[in-house]
Scaffold this motif. Structure first.
Motif, PDB file in Angstrom:
ATOM      1  N   PRO A  61       0.829  -1.212   0.000  1.00 47.82           N
ATOM      2  CA  PRO A  61       0.000   0.000   0.000  1.00 47.82           C
ATOM      3  C   PRO A  61       0.861   1.259   0.000  1.00 47.82           C
ATOM      4  CG  PRO A  61      -0.027  -1.053   2.153  1.00 47.82           C
ATOM      5  CD  PRO A  61       0.653  -2.003   1.225  1.00 47.82           C
ATOM      6  N   PHE A  62       0.406   2.297  -0.690  1.00 54.82           N
ATOM      7  CA  PHE A  62       1.147   3.552  -0.695  1.00 54.82           C
ATOM      8  C   PHE A  62       0.193   4.721  -0.893  1.00 54.82           C
ATOM      9  CE2 PHE A  62       0.980   2.364  -5.141  1.00 54.82           C
ATOM     10  CZ  PHE A  62       0.819   3.566  -5.818  1.00 54.82           C
ATOM     11  N   SER A  63       0.656   5.892  -0.516  1.00 52.64           N
ATOM     12  CA  SER A  63      -0.139   7.113  -0.666  1.00 52.64           C
ATOM     13  C   SER A  63       0.679   8.164  -1.398  1.00 52.64           C
ATOM     14  CB  SER A  63      -0.549   7.675   0.700  1.00 52.64           C
ATOM     15  OG  SER A  63      -1.435   6.811   1.358  1.00 52.64           O
ATOM     16  N   TYR A  64      -0.012   8.920  -2.225  1.00 51.42           N
ATOM     17  CA  TYR A  64       0.580  10.107  -2.856  1.00 51.42           C
ATOM     18  C   TYR A  64       0.069  11.292  -2.062  1.00 51.42           C
ATOM     19  CZ  TYR A  64       2.280  13.262  -6.476  1.00 51.42           C
ATOM     20  OH  TYR A  64       2.956  14.242  -7.153  1.00 51.42           O
ATOM     21  N   VAL A  65       0.974  12.004  -1.401  1.00 52.10           N
ATOM     22  CA  VAL A  65       0.595  13.086  -0.495  1.00 52.10           C
ATOM     23  C   VAL A  65       1.030  14.426  -1.086  1.00 52.10           C
ATOM     24  CG1 VAL A  65       0.757  13.980   1.853  1.00 52.10           C
ATOM     25  CG2 VAL A  65       0.927  11.512   1.445  1.00 52.10           C
ATOM     26  N   MET A  66       0.057  15.292  -1.325  1.00 53.88           N
ATOM     27  CA  MET A  66       0.335  16.626  -1.868  1.00 53.88           C
ATOM     28  C   MET A  66       0.237  17.646  -0.734  1.00 53.88           C
ATOM     29  SD  MET A  66      -1.826  16.302  -5.429  1.00 53.88           S
ATOM     30  CE  MET A  66      -3.149  15.405  -4.614  1.00 53.88           C
ATOM     31  N   VAL A  67       1.317  18.358  -0.499  1.00 52.73           N
ATOM     32  CA  VAL A  67       1.372  19.330   0.590  1.00 52.73           C
ATOM     33  C   VAL A  67       1.350  20.741   0.019  1.00 52.73           C
ATOM     34  CG1 VAL A  67       2.708  20.173   2.556  1.00 52.73           C
ATOM     35  CG2 VAL A  67       2.687  17.731   2.010  1.00 52.73           C
ATOM     36  N   ASP A  68       0.425  21.549   0.498  1.00 52.34           N
ATOM     37  CA  ASP A  68       0.316  22.953   0.086  1.00 52.34           C
ATOM     38  C   ASP A  68       0.903  23.813   1.189  1.00 52.34           C
ATOM     39  OD1 ASP A  68      -0.496  25.595  -0.470  1.00 52.34           O
ATOM     40  OD2 ASP A  68      -2.213  24.867  -1.622  1.00 52.34           O
ATOM     41  N   SER A  70       1.381  27.025   1.323  1.00 54.22           N
ATOM     42  CA  SER A  70       0.724  28.312   1.552  1.00 54.22           C
ATOM     43  C   SER A  70      -0.487  28.184   2.468  1.00 54.22           C
ATOM     44  CB  SER A  70       0.313  28.948   0.220  1.00 54.22           C
ATOM     45  OG  SER A  70      -0.605  28.112  -0.470  1.00 54.22           O
ATOM     46  N   THR A  71      -1.253  27.110   2.302  1.00 50.91           N
ATOM     47  CA  THR A  71      -2.442  26.922   3.134  1.00 50.91           C
ATOM     48  C   THR A  71      -2.211  25.944   4.284  1.00 50.91           C
ATOM     49  OG1 THR A  71      -3.235  25.144   1.690  1.00 50.91           O
ATOM     50  CG2 THR A  71      -3.969  27.383   1.183  1.00 50.91           C
ATOM     51  N   ARG A  72      -1.008  25.360   4.330  1.00 46.81           N
ATOM     52  CA  ARG A  72      -0.658  24.382   5.361  1.00 46.81           C
ATOM     53  C   ARG A  72      -1.657  23.228   5.386  1.00 46.81           C
ATOM     54  NH1 ARG A  72       1.294  28.068  10.572  1.00 46.81           N
ATOM     55  NH2 ARG A  72       2.909  29.220   9.463  1.00 46.81           N
ATOM     56  N   THR A  73      -1.985  22.741   4.212  1.00 44.38           N
ATOM     57  CA  THR A  73      -2.895  21.606   4.096  1.00 44.38           C
ATOM     58  C   THR A  73      -2.238  20.504   3.272  1.00 44.38           C
ATOM     59  OG1 THR A  73      -3.928  22.527   2.099  1.00 44.38           O
ATOM     60  CG2 THR A  73      -4.936  23.083   4.223  1.00 44.38           C
ATOM     61  N   ARG A  74      -2.835  19.331   3.343  1.00 46.87           N
ATOM     62  CA  ARG A  74      -2.336  18.214   2.547  1.00 46.87           C
ATOM     63  C   ARG A  74      -3.512  17.431   1.991  1.00 46.87           C
ATOM     64  NH1 ARG A  74      -0.387  13.569   6.931  1.00 46.87           N
ATOM     65  NH2 ARG A  74      -2.448  13.242   7.839  1.00 46.87           N
ATOM     66  N   THR A  75      -3.276  16.788   0.870  1.00 42.75           N
ATOM     67  CA  THR A  75      -4.266  15.924   0.238  1.00 42.75           C
ATOM     68  C   THR A  75      -3.613  14.571  -0.003  1.00 42.75           C
ATOM     69  OG1 THR A  75      -5.310  17.806  -0.864  1.00 42.75           O
ATOM     70  CG2 THR A  75      -5.789  15.611  -1.736  1.00 42.75           C
ATOM     71  N   CYS A  76      -4.264  13.501   0.480  1.00 48.88           N
ATOM     72  CA  CYS A  76      -3.692  12.163   0.359  1.00 48.88           C
ATOM     73  C   CYS A  76      -4.516  11.314  -0.608  1.00 48.88           C
ATOM     74  CB  CYS A  76      -3.658  11.477   1.721  1.00 48.88           C
ATOM     75  SG  CYS A  76      -2.697  12.335   2.972  1.00 48.88           S
ATOM     76  N   ILE A  77      -3.838  10.688  -1.542  1.00 47.83           N
ATOM     77  CA  ILE A  77      -4.478   9.743  -2.456  1.00 47.83           C
ATOM     78  C   ILE A  77      -3.934   8.360  -2.118  1.00 47.83           C
ATOM     79  CG2 ILE A  77      -4.851   9.092  -4.857  1.00 47.83           C
ATOM     80  CD1 ILE A  77      -4.268  12.013  -5.601  1.00 47.83           C
ATOM     81  N   ILE A 183      -8.162  11.450  23.191  1.00 45.91           N
ATOM     82  CA  ILE A 183      -7.528  12.726  22.846  1.00 45.91           C
ATOM     83  C   ILE A 183      -7.764  13.034  21.377  1.00 45.91           C
ATOM     84  CG2 ILE A 183      -5.286  11.630  22.407  1.00 45.91           C
ATOM     85  CD1 ILE A 183      -3.989  14.192  23.572  1.00 45.91           C
ATOM     86  N   VAL A 184      -8.015  14.310  21.093  1.00 47.08           N
ATOM     87  CA  VAL A 184      -8.308  14.746  19.730  1.00 47.08           C
ATOM     88  C   VAL A 184      -7.336  15.854  19.343  1.00 47.08           C
ATOM     89  CG1 VAL A 184     -10.019  15.770  18.195  1.00 47.08           C
ATOM     90  CG2 VAL A 184     -10.758  14.219  19.997  1.00 47.08           C
ATOM     91  N   PRO A 185      -6.509  15.666  18.304  1.00 41.63           N
ATOM     92  CA  PRO A 185      -5.649  16.744  17.828  1.00 41.63           C
ATOM     93  C   PRO A 185      -6.467  17.803  17.107  1.00 41.63           C
ATOM     94  CG  PRO A 185      -5.427  14.842  16.404  1.00 41.63           C
ATOM     95  CD  PRO A 185      -6.333  14.428  17.525  1.00 41.63           C
ATOM     96  N   LEU A 186      -6.158  19.065  17.373  1.00 45.01           N
ATOM     97  CA  LEU A 186      -6.898  20.180  16.786  1.00 45.01           C
ATOM     98  C   LEU A 186      -5.990  21.077  15.957  1.00 45.01           C
ATOM     99  CD1 LEU A 186      -9.066  21.093  19.909  1.00 45.01           C
ATOM    100  CD2 LEU A 186      -9.744  19.707  17.940  1.00 45.01           C
ATOM    101  N   GLY A 187      -4.979  20.482  15.332  1.00 45.91           N
ATOM    102  CA  GLY A 187      -4.092  21.240  14.454  1.00 45.91           C
ATOM    103  C   GLY A 187      -3.332  22.318  15.212  1.00 45.91           C
ATOM    104  N   GLU A 188      -3.362  23.533  14.674  1.00 48.33           N
ATOM    105  CA  GLU A 188      -2.619  24.636  15.285  1.00 48.33           C
ATOM    106  C   GLU A 188      -3.187  25.042  16.644  1.00 48.33           C
ATOM    107  OE1 GLU A 188      -5.038  28.182  12.896  1.00 48.33           O
ATOM    108  OE2 GLU A 188      -2.920  27.804  12.486  1.00 48.33           O
ATOM    109  N   HIS A 189      -4.367  24.517  16.988  1.00 42.95           N
ATOM    110  CA  HIS A 189      -4.986  24.853  18.278  1.00 42.95           C
ATOM    111  C   HIS A 189      -4.648  23.831  19.358  1.00 42.95           C
ATOM    112  CE1 HIS A 189      -7.154  28.003  16.252  1.00 42.95           C
ATOM    113  NE2 HIS A 189      -7.661  27.133  15.385  1.00 42.95           N
ATOM    114  N   GLY A 190      -3.721  22.917  19.065  1.00 40.58           N
ATOM    115  CA  GLY A 190      -3.297  21.954  20.071  1.00 40.58           C
ATOM    116  C   GLY A 190      -4.141  20.701  20.062  1.00 40.58           C
ATOM    117  N   SER A 191      -4.486  20.194  21.240  1.00 37.67           N
ATOM    118  CA  SER A 191      -5.273  18.969  21.366  1.00 37.67           C
ATOM    119  C   SER A 191      -6.234  19.104  22.535  1.00 37.67           C
ATOM    120  CB  SER A 191      -4.356  17.755  21.614  1.00 37.67           C
ATOM    121  OG  SER A 191      -3.442  17.571  20.555  1.00 37.67           O
TER     122      SER A 191
END
Length: 239
Positions: A61-68, A70-77, A183-191
């Motif tokens: 299994p593998f994923s193609y991960v696109m990291v942006d 500028s928006t600090r986001t990612r898209t995984c295929i 526990i839930v991660p909340l990105g830049e707002h911590g967890s």
């Protein structure tokens, strides 16, 4: 472009191994180029792969991960691998695979096989940490076995159908009596973490109180502090 190993379990174990902790990965890959690269990386980081199943033929299994940036986001295929890991791949080696383990971590994939390991870990009183990203077949049985759960931001409400995240975490502790914390991660707002109280006399907090308490904790965040910080609740819950 970078090509490197990944996956929740492999990433966690690689991190632990680099910190000097003994780590063992139990999974299944193929003998293709991706699988061979993974084996080289895991060996280089001193992760125990003696129980890693390598199939002849098939696909890792593998994923193609696109990291942006500028928006600090990612898209995984994600491209799933085959053949899938089956209970028969490891059923004869459950006790050996868990020998010496102080904690078992599941990424909620291959749940049929994971449940076998979870049941054996529970028999041996080995704590279980589960990564609950989204609903999957068999996930409820893994949740019942788990001592600790790390959730994606949306999972608690989707799973419990609670009206808010704080109340959903309370619901998880009510539904899962073995669970010590979620526990839930909340990105830049911590967890956000909900831990079961050990004090039997602590009052049970309702959904509105939980939401109010969460709001008050958020007000205590000091953006000028550059180091990680923990803001504990002044109120105890029982469940």
């Amino acid at each position: 472009m970078k090509i490197q190993g990944g996956g929740d379990a492999a990433n966690a174990l690689t991190c632990l191994a680099r910190l000097g902790v003994k780590a063992r990965l139990i999974s299944k890959i193929a003998d293709d180029i991706h699988g061979k690269t993974l084996l080289e990386e895991l060996r280089a980081d001193d992760v125990d792969i003696s129980f890693l199943v390598v199939s002849k033929g098939g696909q890792t299994p593998f994923s193609y991960v696109m990291v942006d940036q500028s928006t600090r986001t990612r898209t995984c295929i994600f491209t799933p691998g085959f053949p899938l890991m089956e209970p028969a791949d490891v059923s004869s080696d459950l006790k050996s695979a868990l020998k010496g383990a102080n904690l078992v971590f599941f990424d909620a994939r291959n749940t049929d096989t994971a449940i076998l390991f979870g049941q054996e870990a529970a028999k041996q009183n080995i704590p279980i940490l589960l990564d609950a990203e989204r609903k999957r077949p068999g996930l409820d049985r893994l949740l019942d076995l788990s001592d600790y759960v790390v959730c994606s931001a949306k999972f608690p409400q989707v799973w419990t159908e609670a009206p808010s995240l704080p109340s959903a975490l309370i619901s998880m502790l009510l539904i899962l009596p073995k669970l010590k914390f979620a526990i839930v991660p909340l990105g830049e707002h911590g967890s956000l973490m909900r831990e079961r109280s050990s004090e039997a006399e602590s009052p049970l907090v309702g959904e509105e109180d939980a939401d109010s308490l969460f709001h008050s904790l958020k007000q205590e965040i000091d953006d000028s502090v550059a180091i990680p910080m923990c803001i504990p609740s002044v109120m105890c819950f029982s469940s």
